[in-house]
Scaffold this active site. Structure first.
Site, short mmCIF file in Angstrom:
data_model
loop_
_atom_site.label_atom_id
_atom_site.label_comp_id
_atom_site.label_asym_id
_atom_site.label_seq_id
_atom_site.Cartn_x
_atom_site.Cartn_y
_atom_site.Cartn_z
N ASP A 1 0.78 -1.25 0.00
CA ASP A 1 0.00 0.00 0.00
C ASP A 1 0.81 1.29 0.00
O ASP A 1 0.23 2.37 -0.05
CB ASP A 1 -0.99 -0.01 1.18
CG ASP A 1 -0.29 -0.13 2.55
OD1 ASP A 1 0.88 0.30 2.67
OD2 ASP A 1 -0.93 -0.65 3.48
N HIS B 1 6.33 -7.92 -1.10
CA HIS B 1 5.24 -8.35 -1.98
C HIS B 1 4.91 -7.34 -3.06
O HIS B 1 3.83 -7.38 -3.64
CB HIS B 1 4.00 -8.69 -1.13
CG HIS B 1 4.20 -9.90 -0.26
ND1 HIS B 1 3.37 -10.21 0.79
CD2 HIS B 1 5.14 -10.88 -0.30
CE1 HIS B 1 3.79 -11.34 1.37
NE2 HIS B 1 4.87 -11.75 0.73
N CYS C 1 5.86 -2.40 -25.88
CA CYS C 1 5.66 -3.53 -26.79
C CYS C 1 4.19 -3.89 -27.02
O CYS C 1 3.88 -4.79 -27.81
CB CYS C 1 6.42 -4.76 -26.27
SG CYS C 1 5.61 -5.59 -24.89
N GLU D 1 -4.49 -9.65 17.95
CA GLU D 1 -4.76 -11.06 18.25
C GLU D 1 -3.44 -11.83 18.25
O GLU D 1 -2.45 -11.34 17.72
CB GLU D 1 -5.62 -11.69 17.15
CG GLU D 1 -7.06 -11.23 17.14
CD GLU D 1 -7.74 -11.63 15.85
OE1 GLU D 1 -7.43 -12.72 15.32
OE2 GLU D 1 -8.55 -10.83 15.37
N1 APR Z 1 -3.28 -3.40 14.92
C1 APR Z 1 -2.45 -4.47 14.95
N2 APR Z 1 -2.72 -5.63 14.35
C2 APR Z 1 -3.89 -5.72 13.70
C3 APR Z 1 -4.82 -4.66 13.61
C4 APR Z 1 -4.47 -3.45 14.27
N3 APR Z 1 -5.27 -2.38 14.26
N4 APR Z 1 -5.87 -5.08 12.87
C5 APR Z 1 -5.63 -6.33 12.50
N5 APR Z 1 -4.44 -6.75 13.00
C6 APR Z 1 -3.76 -8.03 12.79
C7 APR Z 1 -4.64 -9.24 12.70
O1 APR Z 1 -4.88 -9.78 13.98
C8 APR Z 1 -3.81 -10.19 11.84
O2 APR Z 1 -2.94 -10.96 12.64
O3 APR Z 1 -3.13 -7.94 11.54
C9 APR Z 1 -2.96 -9.24 10.98
C10 APR Z 1 -3.37 -9.20 9.52
O4 APR Z 1 -3.13 -10.46 8.97
P1 APR Z 1 -3.34 -10.76 7.41
O5 APR Z 1 -4.64 -10.19 6.97
O6 APR Z 1 -3.09 -12.19 7.24
O7 APR Z 1 -2.20 -9.89 6.71
P2 APR Z 1 -0.68 -10.22 6.49
O8 APR Z 1 -0.10 -10.97 7.64
O9 APR Z 1 -0.03 -8.96 6.10
O10 APR Z 1 -0.73 -11.18 5.23
C11 APR Z 1 0.48 -11.60 4.66
O11 APR Z 1 -0.60 -12.65 2.82
O12 APR Z 1 -2.46 -12.43 1.56
C12 APR Z 1 -1.09 -12.36 1.52
O13 APR Z 1 0.40 -11.13 0.21
C13 APR Z 1 -0.61 -10.98 1.16
O14 APR Z 1 1.04 -9.61 2.21
C14 APR Z 1 -0.06 -10.44 2.46
C15 APR Z 1 0.36 -11.70 3.17
ZN ZN Z 2 6.27 -4.65 -22.87
#
Ligand code: APR
Ligand code: ZN
Length: 250
Positions: A101, A116, A154, A219
């Site tokens: 992002d 990523h 291309c 969590e």
């Molecule tokens: N503050 C802290 N932690 C938070 C908050 C918050 N406000 N809100 C959510 N979380 C935590 C959740 O508890 C969870 O453990 O953030 C985590 C988000 O987990 P995912 O959605 O699995 O994201 P991420 O770990 O970045 O995923 C890894 O997986 O889908 C692929 O390529 C994608 O980069 C991504 C990778």
């Molecule tokens: Zn190209």
């Protein structure tokens, strides 16, 4: 707990941060695993794959345009800014992120490793063409068009320069991340479920090479069992408290 985390960071020699979607949750960017059915009932796993792109590039591009539009309106939050400040204080040496992002860059982090990819970066599916839409000034144009974007060099199909499920990570970013993890004596892990590999190796490497893990998450995650300090708290609030304590120590 905050006190212990603050001490670890203030006394560290080479601290790094490892972040995931949770750090951007308070900026309004939905996390991956909390995301199901948010866009036309599709799960990201059905859209963020090379197979989906081959089968229906229109659908995948529609999804990514929607994500780009959502993300470009998002602003960094207290946690992103705190990491940039920790870097300028000389405490944090790098931020390794799984997020696409761009919010760490917007917040001012200099040494950023994007494992990523970046949602504002596109690349050609045939030649070596690449474009960072925020810099080329073509973001508006990109979001406005509904046909498939073509390579200006291309004519082939362009795709988002992000890592899809089943794809390898960019080699240089991954190598650099592993190098940093081996060197780090502290890793600050924020908002990741810690279940997606190889990214999830980063905190494990820090631990195995004698470093400490501070984790901030609302969590428990895949990393919590090996964390030395676990702060169960939203990222923004935790980082604000942590910064106050660190500033009191140095
Ligand atoms: N503050 C802290 N932690 C938070 C908050 C918050 N406000 N809100 C959510 N979380 C935590 C959740 O508890 C969870 O453990 O953030 C985590 C988000 O987990 P995912 O959605 O699995 O994201 P991420 O770990 O970045 O995923 C890894 O997986 O889908 C692929 O390529 C994608 O980069 C991504 C990778
Ligand atoms: Zn190209």
């Amino acid at each position: 707990m905050i006190e212990e985390a603050a001490k670890l960071l203030a006394r560290s020699r080479f601290a790094i941060a490892f972040t995931g979607a949770g750090i951007s949750a308070e900026s309004g960017v939905p996390t991956f695993r909390g995301f199901n059915g948010l866009w036309k009932k599709h799960r990201p796993e059905e859209l963020a794959t090379p197979e989906a792109f081959r089968k229906d590039p229109y659908l995948v591009w529609e999804f990514y345009r929607w994500r780009m539009d959502l993300i470009r309106k998002a602003k960094p939050n207290r946690a992103h800014y705190a990491l940039a400040e920790l870097e300028s204080m000389g405490i944090l040496k790098a931020v390794i992120t799984q997020n696409v992002d761009d919010l760490h860059r917007e917040a001012g982090t200099g040494n950023l490793i994007e494992l990523h990819g970046n949602i504002f970066q596109v690349k050609c599916t045939s030649c070596g063409y690449g474009e960072y839409l925020k810099e080329s000034g073509r973001l508006e144009e990109f979001l406005a068009q509904s046909n498939l974007p073509q390579c200006p060099d291309c004519g082939s199909l362009l795709r988002p320069d992000v890592v899809w499920f089943g794809e390898p990570l960019p080699r240089s970013a991954l190598n650099e991340a592993f190098r940093l993890a081996e060197r780090a004596d502290v890793v600050l892990v924020i908002g990741t479920s810690g279940v997606v590999y190889p990214a999830a190796y980063i905190p494990q490497i820090v631990k195995e090479t004698g470093g400490r893990i501070i984790e901030i998450n609302t969590e428990e995650s895949g990393i919590t069992p090996i964390a030395d300090v676990f702060l169960r708290c939203p990222a923004g609030e935790a980082m604000e408290k942590l910064m106050t304590r660190i500033k009191g120590l140095i």
